[in-house]
Each structure stands twice: as structure tokens, then as C-alpha cells.
Design an enzyme around this catalytic site. Structure first.
Site, PDB file in Angstrom:
ATOM      1  N   GLY A   1       3.646 -39.969  -0.390  1.00 12.25           N
ATOM      2  CA  GLY A   1       2.679 -41.055  -0.353  1.00 12.25           C
ATOM      3  C   GLY A   1       2.733 -41.768   0.983  1.00 12.25           C
TER       4      GLY A   1
ATOM      5  N   GLU B   1      -1.678 -41.835   4.270  1.00 13.89           N
ATOM      6  CA  GLU B   1      -1.703 -41.211   2.947  1.00 13.89           C
ATOM      7  C   GLU B   1      -1.893 -42.275   1.870  1.00 13.89           C
ATOM      8  OE1 GLU B   1      -2.427 -39.062   0.802  1.00 13.89           O
ATOM      9  OE2 GLU B   1      -0.817 -37.564   0.863  1.00 13.89           O
TER      10      GLU B   1
ATOM     11  N   ARG C   1      -2.567 -30.406   8.143  1.00 11.21           N
ATOM     12  CA  ARG C   1      -1.587 -31.191   7.413  1.00 11.21           C
ATOM     13  C   ARG C   1      -0.303 -31.246   8.238  1.00 11.21           C
ATOM     14  NH1 ARG C   1       1.540 -29.703   1.804  1.00 11.21           N
ATOM     15  NH2 ARG C   1       2.665 -31.680   1.636  1.00 11.21           N
ATOM     16  N   HIS C   2       0.405 -32.339   8.149  1.00 16.38           N
ATOM     17  CA  HIS C   2       1.660 -32.504   8.877  1.00 16.38           C
ATOM     18  C   HIS C   2       2.671 -31.413   8.499  1.00 16.38           C
ATOM     19  CE1 HIS C   2       3.687 -33.947   5.260  1.00 16.38           C
ATOM     20  NE2 HIS C   2       2.613 -34.691   5.035  1.00 16.38           N
TER      21      HIS C   2
ATOM     22  N   SER D   1       8.464 -32.414   5.697  1.00 18.47           N
ATOM     23  CA  SER D   1       9.400 -33.550   5.737  1.00 18.47           C
ATOM     24  C   SER D   1      10.547 -33.251   4.772  1.00 18.47           C
ATOM     25  CB  SER D   1       8.694 -34.842   5.322  1.00 18.47           C
ATOM     26  OG  SER D   1       8.397 -34.819   3.936  1.00 18.47           O
TER      27      SER D   1
END
Length: 178
Positions: free
Chosen positions: A22, A84, A8-9, A12
Site C-alpha cells: 500500500g 499507491e 511497476r516498481h 521490495s
């Protein structure tokens, strides 16, 4: 038997603020960049090997993938299938909102301008079919929390509640065997 990895990133700004990202293109914050650097270091230290990196084009996932690609020397390919899910009216709202929690169990709801869970699953499953047909290539997929729940459901049966609540931490790596 083949396998691939999912990461997963990194974090943010909206993750830090507990907001639904999203398909809104939110960048990594400095914590997220540091998470990605540490993940790249862990990949090297643990000897995790892969041949190609596939990334969502959204900047938070793409930057995470770029940091890992630079550290490992593994080429990166951006794939639109990894964007996403578009959560429509819920994007930018609190992640733990009661309305959203309930909405995530409605798989054909487009969230007033978003994308249904079924359509999202179709594009992700199609990519997984492609990946799992290539047992001699090991991939690292850099994408999003909503997509990892779909990936998880590709490999195991889940109840609606398990599916809706499944998730991983920022920069968590998971291995999927097939």
C-alpha cells in the site's frame, strides 16, 4: 493517436514476503534494484522511447524510476497522484488473505484508515486525463500494482472480479494507446 508506458516498481522486501505494501514506504530490495537495471537495459535494447518519466514518490517506485532515468537520460518528475492506494488495516498483512481479497471488491471501503478505491481512481483518472490530452508527449509512469489496475480500467471495461484480480509483475512494462 498517443500512447504512454507503465512500469511497476521492482521487488521490495514486503513483495518478497507476500505482504501488502500500500502506501507504506518500503524500499526496493537488491532483487528489485537488479530488476530495475534489467528493465532499463531492455528499454534501451528494444528502442522504447519516451519524453518524460512520472513517478510515485514512494521509494520503491521512485528508485525504479531513477535507475531508468539515469540509464535513458530522460528527466524524472515525482507526482503525488501516483502514490499507491492506502490499504489501512491491511498494509503489512498477507497479500493473498481471504479478507483482503473480498475487501478489494468493496470500492467505497476505506479499510479502517486507508483510502477508498473510488478516491484513488479519481486522482489517477485525473492524471490520465492530463496525460492523454498531450498526444505529443510520451510518458513512462513508474508506480504500483494497485494503480495499474486503475489505469487498465481507464482503458477497458472490467468486471469487479477482473478489476480486483488484475495485476502485473515487478518491473513489467505495459503500453497504453489512446
Amino acid at each position: 493517436m498517443g500512447h504512454f508506458y507503465f512500469v511497476r516498481h521492482g521487488e521490495s522486501l514486503w513483495n518478497a514476503e507476500n505482504k501488502i505494501c500500500g502506501a507504506t514506504d518500503i524500499a526496493l530490495n537488491e532483487t528489485g534494484r537488479e530488476q530495475a537495471r534489467k528493465t532499463a537495459e531492455a528499454i534501451l535494447q528494444e528502442g522504447i522511447c519516451f519524453d518524460r518519466i512520472l513517478s510515485s514518490p514512494l521509494q520503491r517506485a521512485k528508485e525504479t524510476a531513477e535507475i531508468i532515468s539515469k540509464a535513458t537520460g530522460v528527466p524524472l518528475e515525482v507526482r503525488n497522484e501516483l502514490i499507491e492506494q492506502r490499504f489501512g488495516r491491511y498494509e503489512g498483512t498477507p497479500r493473498n488473505g481471504e479478507d483482503f481479497r473480498i475487501a478489494k471488491t468493496h470500492f467505497i471501503d476505506s479499510y479502517e484508515g486507508g483510502e477508498t478505491m473510488l478516491k484513488t481512481a479519481h486522482r489517477v483518472y485525473s492524471l490520465l486525463d492530463e496525460i492523454t490530452s498531450q498526444e505529443d508527449t510520451v510518458y513512462l509512469i513508474a508506480a504500483h500494482n494497485g494503480l495499474v489496475r486503475i489505469i487498465e480500467s481507464y482503458f477497458r471495461d472490467m468486471t469487479n472480479e477482473e478489476f480486483a484480480s488484475f495485476g502485473v509483475r515487478n518491473c513489467e512494462i505495459r503500453r497504453y494507446d489512446y
